[in-house]
Enzyme design. Structure first.
Site, PDB file in Angstrom:
ATOM      1  N   TRP A  58       0.957  -1.291  -0.036  1.00 46.71           N
ATOM      2  CA  TRP A  58      -0.123   0.073  -0.066  1.00 46.71           C
ATOM      3  C   TRP A  58       0.913   1.291  -0.176  1.00 46.71           C
ATOM      4  O   TRP A  58       0.418   2.292   0.506  1.00 46.71           O
ATOM      5  CB  TRP A  58      -1.014  -0.059   1.267  1.00 46.71           C
ATOM      6  CG  TRP A  58      -2.086  -1.288   1.065  1.00 46.71           C
ATOM      7  CD1 TRP A  58      -1.647  -2.338   1.619  1.00 46.71           C
ATOM      8  CD2 TRP A  58      -3.237  -1.193   0.382  1.00 46.71           C
ATOM      9  NE1 TRP A  58      -2.908  -3.111   1.500  1.00 46.71           N
ATOM     10  CE2 TRP A  58      -3.658  -2.567   0.498  1.00 46.71           C
ATOM     11  CE3 TRP A  58      -3.843  -0.121  -0.401  1.00 46.71           C
ATOM     12  CZ2 TRP A  58      -5.017  -2.944   0.055  1.00 46.71           C
ATOM     13  CZ3 TRP A  58      -5.303  -0.573  -0.988  1.00 46.71           C
ATOM     14  CH2 TRP A  58      -5.600  -2.014  -0.763  1.00 46.71           C
ATOM     15  N   LYS A  66      -5.947  -0.497  -4.833  1.00 48.11           N
ATOM     16  CA  LYS A  66      -6.761   0.648  -5.028  1.00 48.11           C
ATOM     17  C   LYS A  66      -5.954   1.715  -6.214  1.00 48.11           C
ATOM     18  O   LYS A  66      -4.813   1.196  -6.462  1.00 48.11           O
ATOM     19  CB  LYS A  66      -7.071   1.350  -3.866  1.00 48.11           C
ATOM     20  CG  LYS A  66      -8.158   0.776  -3.037  1.00 48.11           C
ATOM     21  CD  LYS A  66      -8.815   1.609  -1.975  1.00 48.11           C
ATOM     22  CE  LYS A  66     -10.187   1.310  -1.342  1.00 48.11           C
ATOM     23  NZ  LYS A  66     -10.416   2.230  -0.119  1.00 48.11           N
ATOM     24  N   ASP A 108     -32.949  -0.300 -14.907  1.00 46.69           N
ATOM     25  CA  ASP A 108     -33.871   0.118 -13.855  1.00 46.69           C
ATOM     26  C   ASP A 108     -33.813   1.583 -14.125  1.00 46.69           C
ATOM     27  O   ASP A 108     -32.909   2.366 -14.760  1.00 46.69           O
ATOM     28  CB  ASP A 108     -32.907  -0.148 -12.610  1.00 46.69           C
ATOM     29  CG  ASP A 108     -33.706   0.617 -11.320  1.00 46.69           C
ATOM     30  OD1 ASP A 108     -34.655   0.138 -11.125  1.00 46.69           O
ATOM     31  OD2 ASP A 108     -32.872   1.473 -10.914  1.00 46.69           O
ATOM     32  N   GLU A 129     -37.767  -0.386 -17.355  1.00 46.74           N
ATOM     33  CA  GLU A 129     -38.505  -0.088 -16.068  1.00 46.74           C
ATOM     34  C   GLU A 129     -38.920   1.269 -16.294  1.00 46.74           C
ATOM     35  O   GLU A 129     -38.201   2.277 -15.861  1.00 46.74           O
ATOM     36  CB  GLU A 129     -37.694  -0.215 -15.144  1.00 46.74           C
ATOM     37  CG  GLU A 129     -38.688  -0.215 -13.435  1.00 46.74           C
ATOM     38  CD  GLU A 129     -38.218   0.630 -12.485  1.00 46.74           C
ATOM     39  OE1 GLU A 129     -38.594   0.448 -11.184  1.00 46.74           O
ATOM     40  OE2 GLU A 129     -37.224   1.304 -12.551  1.00 46.74           O
TER      41      GLU A 129
END
Length: 656
Positions: free
Chosen positions: A83, A118, A326, A378
């Site tokens: 990290w 990350k 959606d 939808e």
């Protein structure tokens, strides 16, 4: 240009011909631009093969790339470098793309499958650790902190090639949530769903499974609608290969699998999501006032590419057979559909044309990849052309959810007594839809099962469900509830659309509501599960509703009823609450009233003989066995058909 077919079929659209033509031209201009610069729409939708981790076979190593045009510095961090936020800087390239190459000779034993990663982004909003936008796997620790995960090579062995060549002509959809599909007070898993729930769905006769909450979302209680990581299956249910196992097994069982895909908005969380990714709005253009989330900037080509690539990714990497898009209404209008649609002009005002173009591109793409794909909108607005081809001024969806139907039932049950039901209004509500635009009918979905609302069964039987569901007990409230539950689902499936949907557990009248773990309920899973044992208990009446649902689905499949378009109302009796109609070669008689009728006359146009093929009054369905199904009914000289029609019973006759 010749007059569009959609206008020929609906002359009221003539006043909006220019808007419909614009749809076609703007879409074609965008597609032409894409093909000029990317070759094909398919190649345009390959961003996931460029960004995040992708292996370079020639140079033997992994490239990592990220689109961060306004970032000042970017570093790759993770387990592989302890990290360290400065040891692995990315190099800025063209178009705001940053990259770094990790050769096997140096990183083969450091960057391994399962490594957490990350990016550290230094931009105008500070120096922040972020999860890569195209990451394909995530992890969550005990404190609910999320990381990206390096997946390595995909080695899953698919065995579903034969199924993928098939087309589902009439989707009979079982809507499901992986986490709450277990009876235990815990989060369910992909593997458990595959091994325990898929056989249930197959046994009931459904041919399609619609999976909710698959794209990673940081808050479990969001029902999966606040997505943070669009390319990553939710890690709380298992590993990506566990999801592949589920879909492969579904295909082996003859079940199609649809992804409930969220491209209408994104979670506003900065730690897990894409908000202020490079210090600017980047992917987004504003805030959704109702959902408290970020709205995608569909005008940006890079955003269209991100979303289109997402569709291709789920189809090719996980073999999904379709998508339920959606929040389409929110996408279509700048006011996000927060209005009543009562006039035609409202469909063509405040339209987000960039979102329309994206949806057209998305539908074009997925049907190019798989012509048998199932694409569902939808949409509650009823915008004309949702389910028409792009060349005809449409958006290219195959089906639209008939969202007005459950609203109608719930308004009826909440606000009107049985004596106030109007048969003509009921018939109109179920058949009122746009010509040649397919709808998916449903009496209730997950929306109606949420805390604060009630399922159909709960509206009908309420607290009596806690104390009076033993088969040995007599209870008029339960009798009424079971009778109407069956009739509502039968008439909805029969008249409401060209496909049908049920939310898991509602087929047997699952009691209570859905309430995910939260502070207000002391983080309990008690209401975030499905009590399958209720329907399996031979002493309880839930079994009756389960038996009927299985018969209903079997009837729809064997008769291909939803493919028939010639429904015709024969009789409407509002005093006695009787509705009779025909569809195809079948005759349907519904008596929603409390009085039974001997020699009830149904006026038919021609002579014929009929036999009952389905009765809601059968004992296995919780009925009173008042019908002789061996009897052949013949029309009288005046073509009347005389039948016995018991109270709160629906009969289906087949013409012999």
């Amino acid at each position: 240009m010749h007059q569009l077919k959609i206008i020929q079929e609906d002359p009221y659209l003539k006043n909006y011909e220019r808007q419909l033509i614009n749809r076609i031209e703007w879409y074609q201009n965008t597609k032409d631009y894409i093909e000029k610069h990317f070759g094909t729409l398919y190649n345009f939708a390959n961003a996931h093969l460029t960004f995040s981790f992708n292996y370079d076979e020639k140079n033997k190593g992994w490239w990592f790339r990220e689109w961060l045009p306004h970032a000042h510095q970017v570093f790759l961090i993770g387990d592989f470098n302890d990290w360290n936020r400065s040891s692995h800087p990315l190099k800025r390239g063209n178009f705001g793309v940053w990259e770094i190459f990790l050769p096997d000779v140096e990183y083969k034993d450091k960057l391994v499958a399962g490594s957490e990663v990350k990016i550290h982004v230094i931009a105008d909003n500070g120096a922040l650790d972020r999860i890569p936008a195209y990451i394909r796997e995530t992890s969550e620790d005990e404190n609910h902190n999320f990381n990206g995960v390096f997946s390595g090579f995909n080695t899953f062995k698919w065995t579903d090639e034969n199924f993928r060549k098939q087309k589902i002509e009439t989707p009979l959809i079982y809507e499901a949530h992986i986490g709450m599909a277990t009876e235990k007070e815990e989060v369910g898993s992909y593997r458990d769903f595959a091994d325990k729930i898929l056989p249930r769905i197959k046994n009931l006769g459904y041919n399609t499974v619609q999976l909710m909450a698959i794209q990673e979302h940081p808050y479990y209680g969001s029902y999966g609608y606040q997505v943070s990581n669009f390319f990553a299956p939710s890690c709380r249910f298992g590993k990506p290969d566990d999801l592949r196992y589920l879909i492969n097994k579904a295909h082996e069982m003859g079940l199609a699998v649809i992804l409930d895909v969220i491209h209408s908005h994104s979670v506003k969380n900065r730690n897990e999501g894409l908000i202020e990714f490079d210090g600017t709005s980047l992917y987004f253009t504003g805030h959704h006032p109702e959902w408290d989330s970020a709205i995608f900037d569909y005008a940006k080509l890079e955003v269209k590419r991100f979303l289109a690539s997402n569709l291709r990714y789920w189809m090719e990497e996980f073999h999904f057979d379709g998508f339920r898009f959606d929040g389409v209404t929110s996408m279509l209008y700048h006011h996000h559909g927060l209005t009543d649609f009562t006039e035609y002009h409202q469909y063509f005002e405040h339209v987000n044309n960039d979102a329309v173009i994206y949806l057209q591109l998305g539908n074009d793409l997925i049907h190019e990849i798989n012509p048998n794909i199932i694409s569902i909108a939808e949409d509650m607005s009823g915008m004309p052309g949702i389910c028409r081809s792009v060349k005809d001024g449409g958006l290219g969806f195959d089906y639209r959810l008939a969202m007005g139907i459950p609203d109608f039932w719930y308004n009826l049950l909440e606000n009107k007594s049985d004596e106030q039901w109007h048969m003509g209004d009921l018939y109109w509500r179920l058949t009122n839809r746009r010509l040649n635009e397919k709808n998916i009918a449903y009496a209730e979905s997950h929306d109606q099962a949420m805390v604060g609302d009630k399922t159909l069964a709960f509206w009908l039987m309420d607290k009596e469900m806690y104390t009076a569901m033993e088969k040995s007990q007599e209870n008029i409230i339960i009798d009424r509830g079971i009778a109407l539950h069956k009739m509502i689902r039968l008439i909805t499936a029969t008249l409401g659309g060209e496909a049908y949907l049920n939310f898991m557990g509602n087929e047997f009248g699952h009691p209570e509501w859905i309430d995910f773990p939260r502070e207000g309920n002391n983080w309990s899973y008690h209401y975030a599960r499905r009590q399958w044992s209720l329907a399996e208990n031979k002493n309880l009446k839930y079994e009756f509703l389960l038996n009927f649902d299985q018969k209903l689905i079997d009837f729809i499949k064997k008769t291909a009823l939803l493919n028939q378009k010639n429904d015709y109302k024969i009789l409407e009796d509002n005093e006695n609450k009787i509705l009779v109609f025909s569809k195809g070669s079948h005759l349907f008689a519904f008596n929603f009233g409390t009085e039974s009728f001997f020699d009830f006359a149904i006026p038919l146009k021609e002579k014929g003989s009929y036999k009952i093929c389905l009765s809601t009054d059968d004992e296995p369905f919780g009925g009173f066995e008042r019908i002789d199904k061996d009897l052949v009914y013949k029309t009288q000289k005046n073509n009347d058909l005389l039948i016995y029609l018991p109270s709160r019973t629906a009969l289906v006759f087949e013409k012999k």
